[in-house]
Design a protein around this motif. Structure first.
Motif, short mmCIF file in Angstrom:
data_model
loop_
_atom_site.label_atom_id
_atom_site.label_comp_id
_atom_site.label_asym_id
_atom_site.label_seq_id
_atom_site.Cartn_x
_atom_site.Cartn_y
_atom_site.Cartn_z
N GLY A 4 71.38 17.31 4.93
CA GLY A 4 70.85 15.99 4.60
C GLY A 4 71.90 14.98 4.19
N GLU A 5 72.89 15.40 3.40
CA GLU A 5 73.89 14.43 2.96
C GLU A 5 74.80 14.00 4.11
N ILE A 6 75.02 14.90 5.08
CA ILE A 6 75.82 14.52 6.25
C ILE A 6 75.04 13.54 7.12
N GLU A 7 73.75 13.78 7.25
CA GLU A 7 72.90 12.86 8.01
C GLU A 7 72.92 11.46 7.40
N ASN A 8 72.82 11.39 6.08
CA ASN A 8 72.88 10.08 5.42
C ASN A 8 74.21 9.39 5.67
N ALA A 9 75.29 10.15 5.62
CA ALA A 9 76.60 9.56 5.87
C ALA A 9 76.70 9.04 7.30
N LEU A 10 76.21 9.81 8.26
CA LEU A 10 76.25 9.37 9.66
C LEU A 10 75.42 8.11 9.87
N LEU A 11 74.28 8.01 9.19
CA LEU A 11 73.42 6.84 9.36
C LEU A 11 74.04 5.57 8.78
N GLU A 12 75.06 5.72 7.95
CA GLU A 12 75.76 4.55 7.43
C GLU A 12 76.73 3.96 8.46
N HIS A 13 76.98 4.68 9.55
CA HIS A 13 77.85 4.16 10.60
C HIS A 13 77.06 3.16 11.44
N PRO A 14 77.59 1.98 11.68
CA PRO A 14 76.83 0.95 12.42
C PRO A 14 76.49 1.32 13.84
N GLY A 15 77.20 2.30 14.40
CA GLY A 15 76.92 2.69 15.77
C GLY A 15 75.88 3.79 15.90
N VAL A 16 75.28 4.22 14.77
CA VAL A 16 74.32 5.32 14.78
C VAL A 16 72.92 4.81 14.45
N ARG A 17 71.97 5.06 15.34
CA ARG A 17 70.58 4.69 15.09
C ARG A 17 69.82 5.84 14.41
N GLU A 18 69.98 7.05 14.93
CA GLU A 18 69.34 8.23 14.37
C GLU A 18 70.36 9.36 14.33
N ALA A 19 70.17 10.28 13.38
CA ALA A 19 71.09 11.40 13.27
C ALA A 19 70.38 12.63 12.74
N ALA A 20 70.76 13.78 13.26
CA ALA A 20 70.32 15.07 12.72
C ALA A 20 71.53 15.99 12.72
N VAL A 21 71.56 16.90 11.77
CA VAL A 21 72.69 17.82 11.64
C VAL A 21 72.17 19.25 11.58
N THR A 22 72.79 20.12 12.35
CA THR A 22 72.45 21.54 12.35
C THR A 22 73.74 22.35 12.29
N GLY A 23 73.59 23.66 12.15
CA GLY A 23 74.73 24.56 12.22
C GLY A 23 74.58 25.50 13.40
N GLU A 24 75.70 25.93 13.96
CA GLU A 24 75.64 26.93 15.01
C GLU A 24 76.79 27.92 14.81
N PRO A 25 76.65 29.14 15.29
CA PRO A 25 77.65 30.18 15.01
C PRO A 25 79.06 29.77 15.44
N ASP A 26 80.03 30.16 14.60
CA ASP A 26 81.43 29.88 14.89
C ASP A 26 82.24 31.08 14.44
N ALA A 27 83.07 31.60 15.33
CA ALA A 27 83.81 32.83 15.03
C ALA A 27 84.76 32.67 13.85
N ASP A 28 85.28 31.48 13.66
CA ASP A 28 86.26 31.25 12.60
C ASP A 28 85.58 30.83 11.30
N LEU A 29 84.68 29.84 11.38
CA LEU A 29 84.07 29.24 10.19
C LEU A 29 82.80 29.92 9.73
N GLY A 30 82.24 30.79 10.56
CA GLY A 30 80.92 31.34 10.25
C GLY A 30 79.86 30.48 10.93
N GLU A 31 79.80 29.22 10.53
CA GLU A 31 78.97 28.22 11.21
C GLU A 31 79.76 26.92 11.31
N ARG A 32 79.58 26.22 12.39
CA ARG A 32 80.19 24.89 12.51
C ARG A 32 79.09 23.84 12.45
N ILE A 33 79.45 22.69 11.97
CA ILE A 33 78.50 21.59 11.79
C ILE A 33 78.37 20.83 13.11
#
Length: 482
Positions: free
Chosen positions: A396-425
């Motif tokens: 949620g906090e990343i979505e709010n930050a993205l929505l503050e960018h003037p070029g973004v109308r809508e935003a959603a953030v999820t995670g997906e598996p990453d061999a190094d990080l565990g999950e990547r954003i």
């Protein structure tokens, strides 16, 4: 409800478009219906956004029965499941409504909203009714299987509405305007039964529009209930609509719920109207748990403090309570109190799994608590908690930050598996201008500057629109199929 006192009988209780009922007329129509529903047990209600739905639910409650609201937009398979699971005695609908085939096996009763006003001295009595008796059976969205019927007792409705009256200073002088559907607790319990319990009025728009909001607030309504999609449309319309800005500035209370309202929309509305939207937090199973109070600080990005009577705690994955009020320690919200449902109908296994040994309901929502006790939700445990590089990160906090960018109308953030990080954003972006979408590196740097480097998206995917449900909530599970 019974027969309202003389000073209330002539007051408008419900208005849907051009149609309205006074308290006396509502008592008459609902009382006549209740007399026909005695002993019915469970009653399905075709919950279209019209006057008859409010009369039907009121009548069912007066009869001491339990209402099962049906979403008119549900498919045949879902409706068939709900009818089979709840086994209602009959279905209530407005005259002339064409019902789907899934309801063919149910006896139908048309709701007469024009019955004579109740006669003073005569009351509609449900006989012996307990506070623990079911009032509503509301079906969840069914994201992980068939919808489950949450059984809401009469005491849950009463305690939630009375706690909100305390938090919002809600009185009989308030008139609420909203355009929410009536098959869920936001539109039905808060939006219809709430004003009726206070003795005030509700003006339902039928279909949400900024023009309707401006009209009703300028005509004396004092409160607006909406979901983030509605407030986003309001924020978009405000620069070119001074009448809307004036109307919102006149409102006593603007309330958003059902999902987080982006901070960017908070700020745009406040700048244009001088009024701040407040947020509350609840679920079908718990009704309302927290809210920003009318006499408190309307802080964007938070859902306020626990309501009177609600115990709220944050816990680690192993159930250990988090005692820190530091605005950083993320834990699952668990709640206990008289606002909770009693069970999932016919699902003792799911009911048992939903509660801890000491009676707290596992919400599945992740949050932090600020030093002054304000709760800030960072997402759902199943879809919004991202474990990346040893950090627990709320989407949620990343979505709010993205929505503050003037070029973004809508935003959603999820995670997906990453061999190094565990999950990547992963950021899913609907650009304000598809021909000039901000680049992935630009968006990552934007987030890193506002939050922290480890919270920047590692991957950006661009869409024409985000998948949403009827309430405007983003369906994140559908994003992986895009």
């Amino acid at each position: 409800m019974g027969v309202p006192p003389d000073e209330v009988r002539g007051r408008i209780a419900l208005r849907f478009g051009e149609r309205s009922l006074t308290y006396g007329e509502l008592a008459g129509a609902a009382g006549a219906l209740a007399a026909r529903l005695r002993g019915a047990g469970r009653v399905a209600v075709w919950a279209a956004p019209e006057l008859e739905t409010a009369v039907a639910v009121t009548g069912v409650l007066l009869a001491g029965a339990a209402a099962v609201p049906l979403n008119p937009r549900s498919g045949e398979k879902e409706l068939a499941h709900i009818v089979s699971d709840s086994a209602p005695a009959l279905v209530l609908a407005a005259p002339g409504t064409e019902l789907p085939g899934a309801l063919d096996g149910l006896e139908r009763l048309d709701v007469d909203a024009s019955a004579p006003a109740a006669v003073p001295g005569r009351t509609a009595s449900a006989g012996t009714v307990s506070d623990e008796d079911p009032a509503l059976i509301v079906y969840t969205s069914g994201t992980t299987g068939p919808p489950k019927g949450a059984v809401l007792p009469r005491r849950a409705l009463a305690t939630t509405l009375d706690a909100l009256a305390d938090a919002w200073q809600w009185t009989a002088d308030d008139v609420l305007v909203h355009g929410l559907p009536l098959f869920h607790v936001h539109g039905l319990v808060l939006g219809v039964l709430g004003p009726l319990r206070r003795g005030g009025g509700v003006r339902h728009l039928g279909r949400f529009s900024t023009e309707g909001v401006a009209r009703e607030l300028n005509a004396g309504a004092t409160m607006l209930f909406g979901v983030p999609t509605m407030y986003h449309r309001i924020a978009e319309a405000l620069p070119a609509d001074p009448e809307l800005a004036e109307a919102l500035g006149r409102a006593r209370l603007l309330v958003s719920g059902s999902a987080a309202l982006p901070v960017h929309d908070h700020e745009r509305i406040a700048a244009a109207t001088g009024r701040r939207v407040i947020e509350r937090y609840g679920m079908t199973e718990t009704l309302m748990n927290t809210s920003v109070r009318a006499d408190g600080e309307p802080r964007a990005g938070t859902v306020g403090v626990p309501l009177p009577g609600v115990e709220l705690r944050l816990v680690e994955e192993d159930g250990t309570p988090i005692t820190a009020y530091d605005g950083e320690s993320v834990g699952e919200i668990q709640v206990r109190g008289p606002n909770l449902f009693t069970e999932y109908l016919n699902r003792p296994d799911a009911t048992a799994a939903a509660f801890t040994a000491d009676g707290f309901f596992r919400t599945g929502d992740m949050a932090v608590r600020e030093p002054d006790g304000y709760v800030r939700i960072v997402g759902r445990k199943a879809t919004d908690l991202i474990k990346s590089g040893g950090y627990k990160i709320g989407a949620g906090e990343i979505e709010n930050a993205l929505l503050e960018h003037p070029g973004v109308r809508e935003a959603a953030v999820t995670g997906e598996p990453d061999a190094d990080l565990g999950e990547r954003i992963v950021a899913w972006i609907v650009p304000a201008d598809p021909r000039a979408a901000p680049g992935a590196e630009e968006l990552a740097d934007h987030v890193a500057r506002r939050l922290a480097p480890h919270k920047r998206p590692r991957l950006v995917r661009y869409l024409d629109a985000l998948p949403r449900n009827d309430m405007g909530k983003i369906m994140k599970r559908a994003l992986t199929d895009v």
